[in-house]
Design a protein around this motif. Structure first.
Motif, PDB file in Angstrom:
ATOM      1  N   PHE A 106       0.857  -1.189   0.000  1.00  0.00           N
ATOM      2  CA  PHE A 106       0.000   0.000   0.000  1.00  0.00           C
ATOM      3  C   PHE A 106       0.890   1.236   0.000  1.00  0.00           C
ATOM      4  CE2 PHE A 106      -2.543   3.269   2.278  1.00  0.00           C
ATOM      5  CZ  PHE A 106      -3.603   3.363   1.381  1.00  0.00           C
ATOM      6  N   HIS A 107       0.629   2.153  -0.943  1.00  0.00           N
ATOM      7  CA  HIS A 107       1.436   3.371  -1.081  1.00  0.00           C
ATOM      8  C   HIS A 107       2.932   3.049  -1.172  1.00  0.00           C
ATOM      9  CE1 HIS A 107      -1.775   6.430   0.494  1.00  0.00           C
ATOM     10  NE2 HIS A 107      -2.059   5.942  -0.717  1.00  0.00           N
ATOM     11  N   GLU A 108       3.238   2.039  -2.000  1.00  0.00           N
ATOM     12  CA  GLU A 108       4.612   1.665  -2.334  1.00  0.00           C
ATOM     13  C   GLU A 108       5.413   1.071  -1.171  1.00  0.00           C
ATOM     14  OE1 GLU A 108       6.630   4.870  -4.276  1.00  0.00           O
ATOM     15  OE2 GLU A 108       4.931   5.335  -5.575  1.00  0.00           O
ATOM     16  N   LEU A 109       4.711   0.708  -0.102  1.00  0.00           N
ATOM     17  CA  LEU A 109       5.378   0.065   1.039  1.00  0.00           C
ATOM     18  C   LEU A 109       4.668  -1.239   1.377  1.00  0.00           C
ATOM     19  CD1 LEU A 109       5.965   3.097   3.453  1.00  0.00           C
ATOM     20  CD2 LEU A 109       7.703   1.921   2.098  1.00  0.00           C
ATOM     21  N   TRP A 110       5.450  -2.221   1.837  1.00  0.00           N
ATOM     22  CA  TRP A 110       4.879  -3.481   2.313  1.00  0.00           C
ATOM     23  C   TRP A 110       4.608  -3.368   3.812  1.00  0.00           C
ATOM     24  CZ3 TRP A 110       3.343  -7.476  -0.689  1.00  0.00           C
ATOM     25  CH2 TRP A 110       3.764  -7.464  -2.032  1.00  0.00           C
ATOM     26  N   HIS A 111       3.366  -3.709   4.198  1.00  0.00           N
ATOM     27  CA  HIS A 111       2.929  -3.548   5.584  1.00  0.00           C
ATOM     28  C   HIS A 111       2.392  -4.866   6.143  1.00  0.00           C
ATOM     29  CE1 HIS A 111       2.862   0.863   4.928  1.00  0.00           C
ATOM     30  NE2 HIS A 111       2.211   0.597   3.797  1.00  0.00           N
ATOM     31  N   SER A 112       2.394  -4.940   7.462  1.00  0.00           N
ATOM     32  CA  SER A 112       1.671  -5.992   8.182  1.00  0.00           C
ATOM     33  C   SER A 112       0.587  -5.329   9.014  1.00  0.00           C
ATOM     34  CB  SER A 112       2.617  -6.769   9.099  1.00  0.00           C
ATOM     35  OG  SER A 112       1.872  -7.495  10.072  1.00  0.00           O
ATOM     36  N   ALA A 113      -0.634  -5.855   8.936  1.00  0.00           N
ATOM     37  CA  ALA A 113      -1.743  -5.293   9.712  1.00  0.00           C
ATOM     38  C   ALA A 113      -1.564  -5.528  11.206  1.00  0.00           C
ATOM     39  CB  ALA A 113      -3.072  -5.900   9.246  1.00  0.00           C
ATOM     40  N   MET A 114      -0.644  -6.427  11.567  1.00  0.00           N
ATOM     41  CA  MET A 114      -0.389  -6.724  12.981  1.00  0.00           C
ATOM     42  C   MET A 114       0.756  -5.906  13.553  1.00  0.00           C
ATOM     43  SD  MET A 114      -2.183  -8.811  14.794  1.00  0.00           S
ATOM     44  CE  MET A 114      -0.953  -9.239  16.026  1.00  0.00           C
ATOM     45  N   HIS A 115       1.451  -5.150  12.691  1.00  0.00           N
ATOM     46  CA  HIS A 115       2.675  -4.495  13.137  1.00  0.00           C
ATOM     47  C   HIS A 115       2.639  -2.980  12.942  1.00  0.00           C
ATOM     48  CE1 HIS A 115       4.048  -8.656  12.839  1.00  0.00           C
ATOM     49  NE2 HIS A 115       5.085  -8.313  13.581  1.00  0.00           N
ATOM     50  N   HIS A 116       3.464  -2.324  13.737  1.00  0.00           N
ATOM     51  CA  HIS A 116       3.648  -0.875  13.627  1.00  0.00           C
ATOM     52  C   HIS A 116       4.324  -0.526  12.295  1.00  0.00           C
ATOM     53  CE1 HIS A 116       5.649   3.034  14.633  1.00  0.00           C
ATOM     54  NE2 HIS A 116       4.475   3.252  15.187  1.00  0.00           N
ATOM     55  N   GLY A 117       4.155   0.710  11.857  1.00  0.00           N
ATOM     56  CA  GLY A 117       4.729   1.160  10.601  1.00  0.00           C
ATOM     57  C   GLY A 117       6.243   1.123  10.548  1.00  0.00           C
ATOM     58  N   SER A 118       6.901   1.027  11.682  1.00  0.00           N
ATOM     59  CA  SER A 118       8.370   0.956  11.695  1.00  0.00           C
ATOM     60  C   SER A 118       8.886  -0.321  11.035  1.00  0.00           C
ATOM     61  CB  SER A 118       8.891   1.040  13.133  1.00  0.00           C
ATOM     62  OG  SER A 118       8.335   0.009  13.932  1.00  0.00           O
ATOM     63  N   PHE A 119       8.006  -1.341  10.874  1.00  0.00           N
ATOM     64  CA  PHE A 119       8.403  -2.581  10.193  1.00  0.00           C
ATOM     65  C   PHE A 119       8.195  -2.486   8.682  1.00  0.00           C
ATOM     66  CE2 PHE A 119       7.865  -4.058  14.499  1.00  0.00           C
ATOM     67  CZ  PHE A 119       8.828  -5.053  14.643  1.00  0.00           C
ATOM     68  N   SER A 120       7.474  -1.489   8.201  1.00  0.00           N
ATOM     69  CA  SER A 120       7.141  -1.367   6.787  1.00  0.00           C
ATOM     70  C   SER A 120       8.376  -1.000   5.967  1.00  0.00           C
ATOM     71  CB  SER A 120       6.056  -0.313   6.590  1.00  0.00           C
ATOM     72  OG  SER A 120       4.883  -0.662   7.311  1.00  0.00           O
ATOM     73  N   SER A 121       8.398  -1.491   4.721  1.00  0.00           N
ATOM     74  CA  SER A 121       9.568  -1.265   3.871  1.00  0.00           C
ATOM     75  C   SER A 121       9.150  -1.337   2.400  1.00  0.00           C
ATOM     76  CB  SER A 121      10.639  -2.311   4.178  1.00  0.00           C
ATOM     77  OG  SER A 121      11.681  -2.279   3.239  1.00  0.00           O
ATOM     78  N   VAL A 122       9.989  -0.799   1.530  1.00  0.00           N
ATOM     79  CA  VAL A 122       9.721  -0.877   0.088  1.00  0.00           C
ATOM     80  C   VAL A 122       9.927  -2.293  -0.435  1.00  0.00           C
ATOM     81  CG1 VAL A 122      10.291   1.539  -0.365  1.00  0.00           C
ATOM     82  CG2 VAL A 122      12.113  -0.178  -0.403  1.00  0.00           C
ATOM     83  N   SER A 123      10.607  -3.107   0.348  1.00  0.00           N
ATOM     84  CA  SER A 123      10.899  -4.485  -0.049  1.00  0.00           C
ATOM     85  C   SER A 123      10.127  -5.456   0.840  1.00  0.00           C
ATOM     86  CB  SER A 123      12.404  -4.749   0.064  1.00  0.00           C
ATOM     87  OG  SER A 123      12.680  -6.126   0.138  1.00  0.00           O
ATOM     88  N   ALA A 124       9.427  -6.414   0.205  1.00  0.00           N
ATOM     89  CA  ALA A 124       8.697  -7.423   0.971  1.00  0.00           C
ATOM     90  C   ALA A 124       9.668  -8.270   1.800  1.00  0.00           C
ATOM     91  CB  ALA A 124       7.894  -8.317   0.038  1.00  0.00           C
ATOM     92  N   GLU A 125      10.813  -8.578   1.224  1.00  0.00           N
ATOM     93  CA  GLU A 125      11.816  -9.396   1.929  1.00  0.00           C
ATOM     94  C   GLU A 125      12.326  -8.684   3.185  1.00  0.00           C
ATOM     95  OE1 GLU A 125      11.872  -8.721  -1.294  1.00  0.00           O
ATOM     96  OE2 GLU A 125      11.346 -10.699  -2.124  1.00  0.00           O
ATOM     97  N   GLU A 126      12.557  -7.385   3.055  1.00  0.00           N
ATOM     98  CA  GLU A 126      13.050  -6.617   4.200  1.00  0.00           C
ATOM     99  C   GLU A 126      11.988  -6.528   5.292  1.00  0.00           C
ATOM    100  OE1 GLU A 126      14.781  -2.131   5.162  1.00  0.00           O
ATOM    101  OE2 GLU A 126      14.775  -2.878   3.087  1.00  0.00           O
TER     102      GLU A 126
END
Length: 398
Positions: free
Chosen positions: A148-168
């Motif tokens: 979402f908006h060019e970042l990979w997110h987890s609905a269970m996690h804070h935005g500090s875990f989000s990254s442009v790379s799914a692997e990261e």
């Protein structure tokens, strides 16, 4: 005391004296506590610091009268049966940003802590879901995250875990999850801070999300958890945890930070729901569940906007420090407090900035720091001073 220099003012009477150090904010607060017409004067330049030391004089007879009759603030009592923590214990802190703030202070005090392995979580359901995943040792894959908006997110996690790379994103999530799972059976105390009873449910999945990651509001249904829902969820969770770790102590707090976006009345209902739920859990697990009144300390003892940050919502540094001091007095063992003091002395020595870093004198100073660390580690082998040792090693080689 018998006054001498100010004999004309004090007429050589006997006074009880209170000498204290305070900044301008605390000066006003303390003066408020002594509003029984004492003779109040300021002492300037004592110990070389202008306006930082103050002295209160009042007659002995006045003290006994006013100490019995005057009560100018509402004290919050912390029960004496709180669990006493030490640096030898393994702690897991989860919940709101208040948990992160207290957790960082515990880490700085050399406690063995895992602080918010999912990042900041606000509602009880997201915290319990995260704990269940830690217990199960879950491993996230690409199906558990979304773009979402060019970042990979987890609905269970804070935005500090989000990254442009799914692997990261997955590496960060699974790294923290694995670490928390491996430490679980060594856990001595679980500290949980509830922030809000309001939750957002994903309309497609029907599950409560920990973070919306700025997705459209139309994707979610907003509702407030009930006391019964929270108690039922945590009764099941804690029963399983205590069966696995019988020695475990669980310390709940309710965040004093108001969620003003919910509306002031809705925020009050939310906090009341959380407090009622924790109270019922204490009754269900009286030997294992405890409550520390951070919420009450800020809203009752520190009932003044001077103890809030500029947004008038988050506590100021002074307020956080006050709650932390009350926490340490109630929940930290005497031996642990001594370790905290010695660790703080080492931290202050390391923060010293020398004029000539390459001088022999500074290298001897660094050697004294290493010696202090060795002595403390010799007495308490479980303390982790790896970071401080590395700093000294780098500076000694410079």
């Amino acid at each position: 005391i018998k006054s001498s220099a100010a004999s004309d003012v004090y007429k050589r009477q006997e006074y009880i004296v209170f000498l204290f150090k305070a900044d301008d904010i605390m000066k006003g607060y303390i003066t408020c506590l002594f509003m029984f017409r004492p003779l109040y004067i300021e002492i300037y330049y004592l110990c070389g610091v202008a306006s930082s030391w103050y002295i209160i004089f009042f007659r002995e007879s006045e003290w006994f009268i006013y100490s019995e009759l005057m009560n100018l603030y509402t004290p919050v009592e912390v029960v004496s049966s709180m669990p006493l923590l030490s640096q030898e214990n393994n702690l897991l802190l989860m919940g709101s940003c208040f948990a992160s703030e207290m957790g960082q202070r515990l880490v700085d005090a050399k406690f063995r802590c895992d602080v918010n392995p999912y990042g900041v979580l606000y509602n009880p359901f997201s915290i319990s879901a995260a704990l269940r995943e830690i217990i199960a040792g879950r491993c996230y894959n690409e199906n558990d995250i979304f773009l979402f908006h060019e970042l990979w997110h987890s609905a269970m996690h804070h935005g500090s875990f989000s990254s442009v790379s799914a692997e990261e994103t997955l590496a960060g999530i699974n790294g923290r999850l694995k670490s928390a799972h491996e430490r679980l059976d060594r856990l001595d105390c679980l500290l949980l801070t509830f922030g809000s009873a309001w939750v957002y449910e994903n309309k497609k999945t029907g599950t409560v999300v920990a973070n919306c990651h700025k997705q459209p509001e139309s994707c979610f249904t907003r509702r407030m958890l009930s006391v019964c829902e929270i108690v039922s969820d945590y009764t099941s969770l804690l029963s399983g945890l205590l069966a696995r770790i019988p020695r475990l102590k669980v310390l709940f707090t309710v965040s004093p930070i108001r969620h003003v976006r919910d509306g002031m009345h809705a925020n009050q209902l939310s906090k009341a729901t959380l407090l009622l739920a924790v109270n019922q859990l204490q009754a269900t697990f009286p030997e294992h569940v405890f409550y520390f009144p951070a919420y009450e300390l800020l809203l009752d003892e520190l009932r003044d906007y001077r103890f809030y940050a500029e947004d008038m919502v988050h506590p100021s540094e002074t307020a956080i420090r006050y709650v932390w001091e009350r926490f340490t007095r109630s929940c930290i063992s005497a031996d642990a407090l001594r370790i905290m003091e010695e660790s703080e002395n080492i931290r202050k020595m390391l923060s010293h900035k020398p004029f000539y870093p390459a001088s022999e004198e500074y290298k001897r100073f660094l050697g004294q720091i290493v010696l202090k660390i060795d002595q403390l580690n010799g007495k308490y082998p479980y303390l982790d001073f790896q970071k401080e040792r590395e700093i000294c090693r780098i500076r000694l080689k410079a």
